[in-house]
Motif scaffolding. Structure first.
Motif, PDB file in Angstrom:
ATOM      1  N   TRP A 200      36.721  48.667  27.964  1.00  0.00           N
ATOM      2  CA  TRP A 200      37.093  48.175  26.804  1.00  0.00           C
ATOM      3  C   TRP A 200      38.359  47.016  26.788  1.00  0.00           C
ATOM      4  O   TRP A 200      38.475  46.174  26.280  1.00  0.00           O
ATOM      5  N   PHE A 201      39.357  47.545  27.440  1.00  0.00           N
ATOM      6  CA  PHE A 201      40.749  46.847  27.673  1.00  0.00           C
ATOM      7  C   PHE A 201      40.353  45.667  28.474  1.00  0.00           C
ATOM      8  O   PHE A 201      40.886  44.477  27.818  1.00  0.00           O
ATOM      9  N   VAL A 203      37.549  43.911  28.107  1.00  0.00           N
ATOM     10  CA  VAL A 203      36.733  42.828  27.362  1.00  0.00           C
ATOM     11  C   VAL A 203      37.620  42.380  26.057  1.00  0.00           C
ATOM     12  O   VAL A 203      37.811  41.235  25.817  1.00  0.00           O
ATOM     13  N   TRP A 204      38.751  43.225  25.764  1.00  0.00           N
ATOM     14  CA  TRP A 204      39.610  43.137  24.550  1.00  0.00           C
ATOM     15  C   TRP A 204      40.514  41.895  25.011  1.00  0.00           C
ATOM     16  O   TRP A 204      40.945  40.619  24.345  1.00  0.00           O
ATOM     17  N   GLN A 205      41.120  42.088  26.296  1.00  0.00           N
ATOM     18  CA  GLN A 205      41.938  40.957  26.880  1.00  0.00           C
ATOM     19  C   GLN A 205      41.470  39.557  27.014  1.00  0.00           C
ATOM     20  O   GLN A 205      41.792  38.728  26.698  1.00  0.00           O
ATOM     21  N   ILE A 207      38.713  38.447  25.206  1.00  0.00           N
ATOM     22  CA  ILE A 207      38.457  38.008  23.905  1.00  0.00           C
ATOM     23  C   ILE A 207      39.710  37.519  23.188  1.00  0.00           C
ATOM     24  O   ILE A 207      39.714  36.469  22.506  1.00  0.00           O
ATOM     25  N   GLU A 208      41.059  38.333  23.464  1.00  0.00           N
ATOM     26  CA  GLU A 208      42.122  37.600  23.137  1.00  0.00           C
ATOM     27  C   GLU A 208      42.761  36.457  23.642  1.00  0.00           C
ATOM     28  O   GLU A 208      43.283  35.693  22.985  1.00  0.00           O
ATOM     29  N   ASN A 209      42.530  36.281  24.893  1.00  0.00           N
ATOM     30  CA  ASN A 209      42.810  35.097  25.482  1.00  0.00           C
ATOM     31  C   ASN A 209      41.787  34.068  25.762  1.00  0.00           C
ATOM     32  O   ASN A 209      42.064  32.943  26.448  1.00  0.00           O
TER      33      ASN A 209
END
Length: 504
Positions: A200-201, A203-205, A207-209
């Motif tokens: 999840w981390f 994927v989240w990174q 999406i954020e960048n």
């Protein structure tokens, strides 16, 4: 009817002529035999020779290259025996009793058996060849079966690897007094939560960048376009626009293939989730009752081989757990080194790239190259050529430290596999099952190497024990140990023999 009558008449005449020729040949053979007997008998009476001279003459005339064709007469036998022998030679090949003026054809020697003519090396090669063909057929059938149930095999292998990673924590909790079921639940839930959190981390990174990355990629493409326009090759902006239009038209024309590829990707995702579920159940059962599963497997082994397999299992499990722990440690050090370098050089998405480096370390050789290339490409697109060169230096430095320091000291003692075997195993695993096959190829080869080495030593010790001297080698003797050779904690291979099963 007249034609048939003429044919029968001609056939009768031909038969009569053949019979006449055969009778004439038999009379000629008998005549030559009588002449040969008379000549031999006359020489024996005159003392002008002997059986030895006759034998030498027959050997030179009839068959000089065939030893032992003409046998000498028994002791005390006279000229009649010599005459009959010479006559036999004359009958077979118009032979030994013929005069010097007769042109006698050489006698045909007896042909040896076919297996006596074939050279020894060819016979050995043929014997080994058909056995190799049988083994190749068995391997081919096995590969077909594994390919048919590849999802199940890969899921079980992944469950074994995860079990080897989590099993020490279960053993530690059990030594602290936690029950087996509760310890299994805690470690399983915690381990899968950590793995899910890492995914999840990442994927989240991403999406954020992603917006920043797209902008920097667009800027990089514009800079590349300006650089191409400045080259002395006559490339104009119209040529570039035409290339872009052709690319867009190709995508439009092949939209069906791209759509089917997307649907196939969804199918792969479904298979991945199914395999993950199977791996989860395999991990739970092995963590909870790995020793019981091992004893059940030993019951399927024939009684004659059960003792050797029971000794090889714990050693294979020690090799597998050592490989997994060592690989995790090496991958963690690689990820930290490259991640810190990316963070210092201000490369976007440094943490997700470090996680990708960590995960790719489980694919020997190929994973390190792919993850390092991805980091260099991201740095090139986002921060320019100088930053990309610096990232390349960081990746090469970390990989050199891994290859010359970390791998020999951490994995060298447990996984003694030649680099050529590693390359061939990774290639074969990739061809058979893609990335999952490359992940499980090296530990499979390491475990097979351990098992084969132990069984060879076991068989050598058994041969010495059963020999006439009755000598034994204590360090190699795995027979009826006082305590089962097993890892400190319970595991699928954590048992020595069926009778040594400890009570829970």
């Amino acid at each position: 009817m007249s034609g048939v009558s003429r044919f029968k008449t001609g056939l009768a005449r031909l038969n009569s002529r053949v019979s006449a020729y055969r009778a004439a040949a038999e009379r000629e053979i008998q005549r030559r035999e009588r002449e040969a007997e008379e000549r031999v008998a006359g020489r024996a009476e005159d003392g002008g020779g002997g059986y030895e001279q006759l034998e030498a003459r027959v050997r030179r005339t009839v068959a000089p290259d065939v030893p032992g064709l003409v046998e000498g007469p028994p002791a005390g036998d006279g000229g009649a025996s010599a005459g009959s022998g010479a006559g036999g030679a004359g009958a077979g090949g118009d032979g030994g009793g013929a005069g010097p003026g007769d042109a006698q054809p050489p006698a045909t020697p007896e042909r040896p058996a076919p297996d006596a003519v074939i050279p020894w090396g060819v016979r050995v090669a043929a014997e080994a060849g058909w056995r190799i063909l049988v083994l190749a057929a068995v391997v081919w059938v096995l590969i077909q079966v594994v390919s048919a149930v590849s999802l199940l095999v890969i899921a079980f292998a992944a469950g074994l690897l995860v079990t080897a990673l989590l099993q020490p924590f279960v053993g530690r909790l059990k030594r602290l007094g936690v029950g087996r079921g509760l310890a299994t639940a805690i470690v399983s839930i915690g381990g899968f939560l950590v793995m899910g959190g890492v995914g999840w981390f990442v994927v989240w990174q991403v999406i954020e960048n992603i917006d920043r990355l797209v902008e920097q990629v667009q800027d990089g493409i514009d800079q590349l376009r300006d650089w191409v326009l400045q080259l002395p090759f006559g490339v104009t902006e119209e040529n570039i626009n035409e290339t872009v239009d052709n690319l867009n038209s190709w995508i439009t024309d092949h939209s069906d293939e791209l759509t089917s590829a997307g649907l196939e990707g969804i199918n792969y995702l479904t298979q991945f989730l199914s395999g993950a579920g199977v791996a989860l159940f395999v991990t739970l059962f092995l963590l909870y009752d790995g020793r019981g599963v091992w004893y059940w497997f030993l019951k399927l082994v024939p009684a004659q081989a059960r003792e050797g397999v029971a000794g090889a299992g714990p050693r294979a499990w020690i090799t597998l757990t050592g490989y997994v722990r060592g690989t995790v440690l090496v991958a963690l050090i690689d990820a930290l080194g490259i991640g810190i370098g990316l963070f210092v050089l201000e490369v976007p998405m440094a943490v997700p790239l470090a996680v990708i480096v960590f995960l790719s370390a489980f694919v020997p050789l190929v994973g390190a190259i792919a993850s390092g290339a991805l980091a260099v490409v991201v740095a090139l697109v986002t921060n320019g050529l100088f930053t990309a060169l610096m990232v390349l230096c960081v990746v090469l430095l970390v990989q050199q430290i891994e290859g010359h320091i970390l791998q020999p000291f951490i994995l060298g003692r447990l996984v003694k596999v030649h680099p050529l075997a590693v390359v061939l195993a990774v290639t074969a695993g990739t061809l058979l099952a893609g990335i999952p096959g490359a992940v499980v190829a090296v530990p499979l080869v390491a475990v097979a190497n351990t098992v084969v080495g132990y069984l060879r030593a076991y068989q050598a010790e058994a041969d010495l024990r059963n020999g006439p001297s009755g000598a034994t080698i204590a360090p190699l003797a795995p027979v009826r140990p006082a305590a089962p050779v097993s890892p400190p904690e319970d595991g699928p291979g954590g048992a020595g023999r069926e009778g040594d099963r400890p009570r829970d």
